[in-house]
Design an enzyme around this catalytic site. Structure first.
Site, PDB file in Angstrom:
ATOM      1  N   TRP A  93       0.817  -1.219   0.000  1.00  0.00           N
ATOM      2  CA  TRP A  93       0.000   0.000   0.000  1.00  0.00           C
ATOM      3  C   TRP A  93       0.847   1.264   0.000  1.00  0.00           C
ATOM      4  CZ3 TRP A  93      -4.340  -1.419   4.140  1.00  0.00           C
ATOM      5  CH2 TRP A  93      -4.972  -2.595   3.715  1.00  0.00           C
ATOM      6  N   HIS A 137      12.791  -2.927  -1.691  1.00  0.00           N
ATOM      7  CA  HIS A 137      11.906  -2.415  -2.739  1.00  0.00           C
ATOM      8  C   HIS A 137      12.655  -1.360  -3.556  1.00  0.00           C
ATOM      9  CE1 HIS A 137       8.664  -0.289  -4.727  1.00  0.00           C
ATOM     10  NE2 HIS A 137       7.980  -1.407  -4.601  1.00  0.00           N
ATOM     11  N   GLU A 194      10.804  -7.107  -9.773  1.00  0.00           N
ATOM     12  CA  GLU A 194      10.056  -5.918 -10.176  1.00  0.00           C
ATOM     13  C   GLU A 194      10.950  -5.038 -11.045  1.00  0.00           C
ATOM     14  OE1 GLU A 194       6.779  -5.030  -7.148  1.00  0.00           O
ATOM     15  OE2 GLU A 194       8.620  -4.299  -6.241  1.00  0.00           O
ATOM     16  N   GLY A 202       1.192  -2.856  -6.390  1.00  0.00           N
ATOM     17  CA  GLY A 202       1.207  -1.535  -5.777  1.00  0.00           C
ATOM     18  C   GLY A 202      -0.110  -0.810  -6.037  1.00  0.00           C
TER      19      GLY A 202
HETATM   20  P1  PGA Z   1       2.776  -1.035  -9.095  1.00  0.00           P
HETATM   21  O1  PGA Z   1       3.831  -1.210  -7.912  1.00  0.00           O
HETATM   22  O2  PGA Z   1       1.901  -2.233  -9.069  1.00  0.00           O
HETATM   23  O3  PGA Z   1       2.051   0.251  -8.772  1.00  0.00           O
HETATM   24  O4  PGA Z   1       3.565  -0.945 -10.368  1.00  0.00           O
HETATM   25  C1  PGA Z   1       4.425  -2.447  -7.664  1.00  0.00           C
HETATM   26  C2  PGA Z   1       5.373  -2.339  -6.509  1.00  0.00           C
HETATM   27  O5  PGA Z   1       6.035  -1.309  -6.360  1.00  0.00           O
HETATM   28  O6  PGA Z   1       5.488  -3.283  -5.710  1.00  0.00           O
END
Ligand code: PGA
Length: 250
Positions: free
Chosen positions: A11, A95, A167, A234
Site C-alpha cells: 500500500w 523495494h 520488479e 502496488g
Molecule cells: P505497481 O507497484 O503495481 O504500482 O507498479 C508495484 C510495486 O512497487 O510493488
C-alpha cells in the site's frame, strides 16, 4: 506440480487508518474463499489498525521496511521488535523505491534480511533492473547481483522463509508491464541463481513474485507462466475492486 501462488499488496505511503481499515475489511470479506496466499502491507502507521482485522484470516500482515538494527539511537527507523509486537509476519525489503529514492544498497538490505529472518519473519526480497540497465543488456547481471547480495549469509533453512519479488523498475507505477515471456525469462534465471547458491530443490521451491503494473487485465497471463508464482501489487492494491480480481485470477 507448480508452486502455490502468493499475491501481496504493497500500500506504500497511502491511506489513513480509517481508509486502511476499510480496505482491509473489504479484502477479508471478499477473499475469504480465496485459494492462494495473500498479504497486505499497509504503512507503519496503519499496522496496528489492520492487524486485528486480518488476524486469523488468509491474509498475512506485512510491513514495507524495517531498520537494520534491532533497537537504539536510530531516529525515524522502525525495529523488527516493534513490528513483531504489532503482529507483523512479513517484511518487504529492498523495494526499488528504497533502493533508488532512499539509496539502500545490497549490503544494507542484506543486513535487514538477516535480521528479519533471525526474528522469525518471512521476507519478500525485491529485486529488479532499471530501464537503462535492461537496455544495456544487464538485466540478468543486475538481478543476479541483487539476489546474491540480498541473500548473503542466509542459511538454506532460512531460505524457506524468503520470497523473491522481481520488479523491473521501469514497470513500477508506470502502466508498463514486462511481457509475460520476458518476465518469465528473468524469473527462470533468478531461479537458476538460487539453485547455484543453494540447491536445485531450493530453486524449485522458492516463490518468485512478479511486480510492476500488475492489474486485473494482465494477472492471469502473468500467473500462467511457468516461473511466476504470484504478484507484488502496488497501485492496484489500493482498492478491493482491483486487488480482489488479481488475487482471484484465472
Ligand atoms: P505497481 O507497484 O503495481 O504500482 O507498479 C508495484 C510495486 O512497487 O510493488
Amino acid at each position: 506440480m507448480k508452486r502455490s501462488y502468493y499475491i501481496a499488496g504493497n500500500w506504500k505511503m497511502h491511506k489513513t487508518r480509517a481508509e486502511a481499515a476499510e480496505l482491509a475489511k473489504a479484502l477479508v470479506d471478499r477473499l475469504k474463499d480465496g485459494k492462494h496466499k495473500y498479504l497486505a502491507a499497509p504503512s507503519f502507521t496503519s499496522l496496528e489498525t489492520v492487524a486485528p482485522i486480518v488476524k486469523g484470516t488468509n491474509i498475512r500482515l506485512g510491513a514495507q521496511n524495517c531498520a537494520a538494527e534491532e533497537q537504539g539511537a536510530h531516529t525515524g527507523e522502525v525495529s523488527v521488535l516493534q513490528l513483531k509486537d504489532l503482529g507483523v509476519q512479513t517484511v518487504i525489503l529492498g523495494h526499488s523505491e528504497r533502493r533508488h529514492l532512499y539509496k539502500e544498497d545490497d549490503e544494507l538490505i542484506n543486513k535487514k534480511v538477516r535480521l528479519a529472518l533471525s526474528r522469525g519473519f518471512e521476507v519478500i526480497l525485491c529485486i529488479g533492473e532499471l530501464l537503462e540497465e535492461r537496455e544495456a543488456g544487464r538485466a540478468e547481471a543486475v538481478c543476479q547481483g541483487q539476489v546474491r547480495g540480498g541473500l548473503d549469509g542466509v542459511s538454506a533453512g532460512d531460505l524457506g522463509r524468503v520470497v523473491i519479488a522481481y520488479e523491473p523498475v521501469w514497470a513500477i507505477g508506470t502502466g508498463k508491464t514486462a511481457t509475460p515471456q520476458d518476465a518469465d525469462a528473468v524469473h527462470a534465471f533468478v531461479r537458476k541463481v538460487v539453485g547455484g547458491l543453494y540447491s536445485p530443490a531450493a530453486a524449485e521451491q522458492i516463490i518468485i513474485q512478479y511486480g510492476g503494473s500488475v492489474k486485473p487485465e494482465n494477472a492471469a497471463e502473468l500467473m500462467a507462466q511457468e516461473n511466476i508464482d504470484g504478484a507484488l501489487v502496488g497501485g492496484a492494491a489500493l482498492k478491493a475492486d482491483t486487488f480482489v480480481p488479481i488475487a482471484q485470477f484465472g
